[in-house]
Design a protein around this motif. Structure first.
Motif, mmCIF file in Angstrom:
data_model
loop_
_atom_site.group_PDB
_atom_site.id
_atom_site.type_symbol
_atom_site.label_atom_id
_atom_site.label_comp_id
_atom_site.label_asym_id
_atom_site.label_seq_id
_atom_site.Cartn_x
_atom_site.Cartn_y
_atom_site.Cartn_z
ATOM 1 N N ILE A 26 -11.839 -54.370 -33.199
ATOM 2 C CA ILE A 26 -11.956 -53.598 -34.443
ATOM 3 C C ILE A 26 -12.882 -54.328 -35.406
ATOM 4 C CG2 ILE A 26 -10.710 -52.755 -36.474
ATOM 5 C CD1 ILE A 26 -10.213 -51.087 -33.980
ATOM 6 N N GLU A 27 -12.710 -55.653 -35.511
ATOM 7 C CA GLU A 27 -13.586 -56.441 -36.384
ATOM 8 C C GLU A 27 -15.043 -56.328 -35.944
ATOM 9 O OE1 GLU A 27 -12.191 -60.472 -36.646
ATOM 10 O OE2 GLU A 27 -10.194 -59.830 -37.279
ATOM 11 N N ALA A 28 -15.285 -56.369 -34.646
ATOM 12 C CA ALA A 28 -16.652 -56.253 -34.133
ATOM 13 C C ALA A 28 -17.234 -54.873 -34.454
ATOM 14 C CB ALA A 28 -16.675 -56.497 -32.622
ATOM 15 N N ALA A 29 -16.415 -53.840 -34.310
ATOM 16 C CA ALA A 29 -16.864 -52.481 -34.615
ATOM 17 C C ALA A 29 -17.193 -52.345 -36.094
ATOM 18 C CB ALA A 29 -15.793 -51.465 -34.218
ATOM 19 N N GLU A 30 -16.309 -52.874 -36.939
ATOM 20 C CA GLU A 30 -16.546 -52.792 -38.381
ATOM 21 C C GLU A 30 -17.775 -53.595 -38.793
ATOM 22 O OE1 GLU A 30 -12.679 -54.035 -39.742
ATOM 23 O OE2 GLU A 30 -11.911 -51.961 -39.755
#
Length: 111
Positions: A26-30
């Motif tokens: 999720i952090e990578a996507a954000e």
């Protein structure tokens, strides 16, 4: 909607999905969205799923190719795999220099 004559817009239907995803993903996507590489987390996830689908299809095609090859020529042996790996490594091109090896230290005895 303004559409250029003769130009067909391909609409891909979307479907909602609820999934549990690892926090680091999720952090990578954000981060990808914040960096302007994707319009939304949904677009990032959609791209990731598409890449996974393409990878699975390539692996299936490779498996079918190997099965057809082995049906015609016999099973690929471990020795043939090692030889092919050795030849591939021999043709490999380094994209960055290897770190220099540090000089070997000799062990000194304490007195």
């Amino acid at each position: 909607m303004n559409v250029v004559p003769g130009y067909h817009v391909r609409v891909i239907p979307k479907q909602r999905l609820s999934a549990s995803v690892d926090a680091d993903l999720i952090e990578a996507a954000e981060a990808a969205v914040a960096g302007g590489r994707f319009d939304s987390v949904s677009a990032w996830v959609n791209d990731a799923l598409r890449l996974k689908l393409e990878q699975d299809r390539r692996l299936q095609a490779l498996g079918a190719f190997v099965a057809a090859y082995e049906a015609e020529h016999g099973e690929i042996t471990p020795e043939e795999i090692r030889d092919a790996s050795r030849r591939a490594r021999g043709r490999a091109v380094a994209v960055r220099p290897m770190p220099a090896k540090s000089p070997r230290r000799t062990m000194r005895r304490r007195r």
